[in-house]
Write an enzyme that holds these catalytic residues in place. Sequence first.
Site, PDB file in Angstrom:
ATOM      1  CG  HIS A 125       6.159  -1.173   1.519  1.00 54.02           C
ATOM      2  ND1 HIS A 125       6.000  -1.804   2.734  1.00 54.02           N
ATOM      3  CD2 HIS A 125       5.106  -1.574   0.761  1.00 54.02           C
ATOM      4  CE1 HIS A 125       4.913  -2.548   2.711  1.00 54.02           C
ATOM      5  NE2 HIS A 125       4.347  -2.429   1.520  1.00 54.02           N
ATOM      6  CG  ASP A 161       4.246  -3.149   6.723  1.00 56.65           C
ATOM      7  OD1 ASP A 161       5.142  -3.182   5.849  1.00 56.65           O
ATOM      8  OD2 ASP A 161       4.281  -3.816   7.781  1.00 56.65           O
TER       9      ASP A 161
END
Length: 428
Positions: A399, A403
Site C-alpha cells: 500500500h 492504492d
Amino acid sequence: MSQIVTMPQLGETVTEGTILSWLVKVGDSVKEDDPIIEISTDKVDTEVPSPFSGIVSALLVDEGATVEVGTPLLEIDGDQKPQEEDTSDLNHGDQFFAIEGEKKIEKKSTKKSENPIDTDIERGKKHKLSPVVRKLAQDNNVNLSNVSGTGNGGRVTRKDIESYIKSTKPTTRKEQEQSVNDVFEKSVISQREESIPRLRKKIAENMILSKQTSAHVMTSVEVDFEVIEQLRAENKESFKSIEGFSLTYLPFISRATIESLKEFPVVNSSFNLEENKLTLHEEINLGIAVDLNQKGLLVGTIKSADSYNLLDIARKTIEISKLLRGGGFEIEDITRSTFTISNNGSFNSFLTSPIINQPNVAILSAESVKKRAVVIDGPDGSDSISIRHIGLLSLTWDHRVFDGSTALLFLNAIKDKLEKTNWKQELH
C-alpha cells in the site's frame, strides 16, 4: 606473489554472506576455478571457485563468520611449493562433515585417541560424521564398525545411531528397569527437538523482513475458467504426449498477468522509501514460487517473460520447477524477479494472502478452480443457472506504492484476459 580472495557479491541485492566451510587448508595447492569455500547468503548456498592458481598461505576468516562483500577471505601465494603431506599422525587432516544442512567443520588432533569411534576413523573406515552424530555415538559407546551408514556416500546419520541403540536391548535386569524408568519419565511430555534447517531459517528471516518492509494488503477477484477448462480437456492427451507434462491453469494465469503488467507498470516496480526512489522495470521477470517437497520454498525466475507465448511459459515453468527441486540451480535462477506468482491452487487452496517477495511490490496467488453453480446473464438479459469452473485470484500488494483502485483494476485486467482471450491460437 601473494593475492587476496575477497567475499564476492552473489546477487545484486546480496551484501553479506556466512562462511559455511573451508574446502581448502593452509598449504593446499589450488588451481583456477577449483572450489575453495562454501558460502551461505539469504538467496542461496554456493561453492566459490578460486580466481587464480597457487598455494593457500592463510585463511583470514573463521567458519561460521558472517562478513560483508569485499572482505578478505584467504591469501594465495603463487610462488610457494605445495607442502608435503604429514603422514606421521593418522588423525591429522581428518575432516568430519556435517550432514542434512549442518555446517561442515574440520577437526584436527595432535595424538591418537583411545576412543573406539576415533579408532574406527583412524583405521581408514572414513565414517563421515556431523558433530551431533559423533557426540551421540560417543555418549552411548557405539562402535561405528557395527553401524551401517544410510546417508549419502555411506554417511552415518543420527537415525542410524539411534536405530542401532534401540536394537541393542539391555542385557541385565538393572538395565531393563532403568530403561523402563527412562521411558516412563519421557512419556510425561512427548516431544522431539530438531535444529532448524538453513533454508527454513533464511525463509523465516526473509518473511519477517518483508512484513516489516511493506504495507501488506490483500484483494481478490473471482474468475470464470470455463473456456480455459474446455480447451484443456480438448488438448489434454495430445498436449501431454507431445510435451511430457500436463497443461495446468498456471500458464494461462501467467500469460494474462504478464499482459496486465504492461498496462499497470507500477505493479512491476521496486520501491525504496529511504532513497526516495520508485523503479519501474522495463523487463518483466516473472517469479514462480516452487515448493521443494515441503522442505522449503524458492522463487524461480523466468527472465523476460513478456517475450514468451503461452506454450513457452508452460515449458519455462516446468523447467524452472525441475531445476529448483533438483538443486542444480545458480544464483541467477532465483534472483531479479519483478513480480511473483504463487500457485497455491495446486494444493487445493480457497483463498491465500501470500507475503510479498522483496523487492517486488506485489504477489499473485492462484487459488484452486472448482465446479460451482453460478448465475449467467443471457443475451436477452435473462438469468440462468450454470455449472462453471470458477476460481479466485488474490493479490497481496504494498500500500506504500499504490492504492486499492490500482490493485483491483490490475486484477480485473487479468480476469478479463483469462475469460475472453482466444488461447487456442497460442497453444499451437
